[in-house]
Motif scaffolding. Sequence first.
Motif, PDB file in Angstrom:
ATOM      1  N   TRP A   1      39.913  30.831  69.185  1.00 54.48           N
ATOM      2  CA  TRP A   1      40.075  29.906  68.063  1.00 54.48           C
ATOM      3  C   TRP A   1      41.438  29.244  68.058  1.00 54.48           C
ATOM      4  N   HIS A   2      42.432  29.842  68.696  1.00 50.25           N
ATOM      5  CA  HIS A   2      43.760  29.226  68.765  1.00 50.25           C
ATOM      6  C   HIS A   2      43.691  27.846  69.406  1.00 50.25           C
ATOM      7  N   ARG A   3      43.028  27.767  70.547  1.00 52.23           N
ATOM      8  CA  ARG A   3      43.013  26.494  71.282  1.00 52.23           C
ATOM      9  C   ARG A   3      42.159  25.450  70.570  1.00 52.23           C
TER      10      ARG A   3
ATOM     11  N   GLY B   1      36.730  40.240  64.662  1.00 56.32           N
ATOM     12  CA  GLY B   1      35.286  40.160  64.819  1.00 56.32           C
ATOM     13  C   GLY B   1      34.693  38.838  64.380  1.00 56.32           C
ATOM     14  N   MET B   2      35.494  37.964  63.844  1.00 55.17           N
ATOM     15  CA  MET B   2      35.003  36.673  63.373  1.00 55.17           C
ATOM     16  C   MET B   2      34.755  35.739  64.554  1.00 55.17           C
TER      17      MET B   2
ATOM     18  N   GLN C   1      38.063  28.752  58.822  1.00 55.33           N
ATOM     19  CA  GLN C   1      38.876  29.444  57.825  1.00 55.33           C
ATOM     20  C   GLN C   1      40.322  28.974  57.887  1.00 55.33           C
ATOM     21  N   ALA C   2      40.845  28.783  59.107  1.00 53.56           N
ATOM     22  CA  ALA C   2      42.228  28.341  59.259  1.00 53.56           C
ATOM     23  C   ALA C   2      42.406  26.909  58.759  1.00 53.56           C
ATOM     24  N   VAL C   3      41.502  26.018  59.159  1.00 52.55           N
ATOM     25  CA  VAL C   3      41.611  24.625  58.731  1.00 52.55           C
ATOM     26  C   VAL C   3      41.386  24.516  57.230  1.00 52.55           C
ATOM     27  N   GLY C   4      40.465  25.314  56.700  1.00 51.50           N
ATOM     28  CA  GLY C   4      40.237  25.316  55.261  1.00 51.50           C
ATOM     29  C   GLY C   4      41.477  25.732  54.488  1.00 51.50           C
ATOM     30  N   LEU C   5      42.241  26.671  55.045  1.00 52.27           N
ATOM     31  CA  LEU C   5      43.484  27.087  54.388  1.00 52.27           C
ATOM     32  C   LEU C   5      44.487  25.939  54.362  1.00 52.27           C
TER      33      LEU C   5
END
Length: 397
Positions: A167-169, A114-115, A123-127
């Motif tokens: 968000w993958h691409r 749902g994000m 969130q992914a790049v922040g990780l």
Amino acid sequence: MPASPSTARAINDRLALRLLQQEGPLTAGQLKQLTGLSRPTVADLVERLTACGLVEVVGESGEQRRGPNAKLYGIVADRAYLAALDVRTEGVSVLVSDLLGRVLAEASAPIGGGMGTGAAVEQAVGLVERVAKEAGADRPHTVGIGAPGLIDPASGELRVSSGLPAWHRRLVAAVQERFPEARVSVENETNLAALAEQREGAARDRDTFVLLWLGMGIGAAVVLDGTLRRGASGGAGEIGFLPVPGTAGLPSATDCDGGFHSLAGASAVVALAAAHGFAAPAAAHEPQAAALVRGAARAADREPAAARFLDALAERVSLGAAAVVSVLDPGCVVLAGEVGRAGGDTLAARVRDRLARMSPLPTEVRPGALGGGAVLRGALLTARDRAQDELFAPPGR
């Protein structure tokens, strides 16, 4: 035509660096023995590599005689930091290592369906940023990303797919923007798993094999004569779309339902276990399908329901494996992914027996050695290779 002096130096330097990478610290005398180069040539290359910051003295050998040859030379591990990502539909895992591949920090984070796309990317790049800082690597030199889907062989980018979150691409470009000096590359997750199994896992002794990924999704990777084969459009190994008997219909260009995925994907494995009356305790550390297969593999000798479930699963897996074997004759099939690893030798033996009845081509069937971590390990190996190709180039190139 003999190599020019500069080309010969480059070849010698790379040879020495690869040996130091594989064997660990070595003396000049050991380098001479392993490379077959003359003592003056080894002395020159050690001096060059030390001057450009790739090699340093890390100690002394146990020899009684002291001198230049007794010094132990090793690669400067913190000359470059590497980041690897395993991108899944429901989250991302990240690790950061030094140039020797030693893991310095790692973490995983779920990303809910749902994000929004922007929030998911952030969130992914922040990780990645957080794990890099924990490892003391604010600026990773090279980033390797493993993701589901097809990689465009011309551009090297993840192609648009209706079955994957948006968000993958966006992630690859976002990582590059956050780390503008890093070399960022993306590769299909199953291909990376095959690379890891070839270098460090179940296929270390094989130049030709097929890796069959059994997990949430289904995929295959093809390695022929030591080379990963991606196909004309980057889609070699999209075995989830393979039409097979036993499904309710046929797959389409945009949906693998009706293909091999419908028989051997995680949801199909869970339904198959229920149909045969087999249940296993849930495991917090692995998906339900993998927990069921692991439990069945352990109980197959004493529980008829477990044996029936594994037999039925092996029948299904062998359909996809037989199609690959009949076309490529790889001689070896590695059952990887969470489900393939969970089944271990018990599932592999069942698939091998069925393949022997279906195909005249002799084929080994082995369980993957690296499990679900194979993608992340393959991404790290790819990142390390790219970093070494650049850093191990001739000084002053």
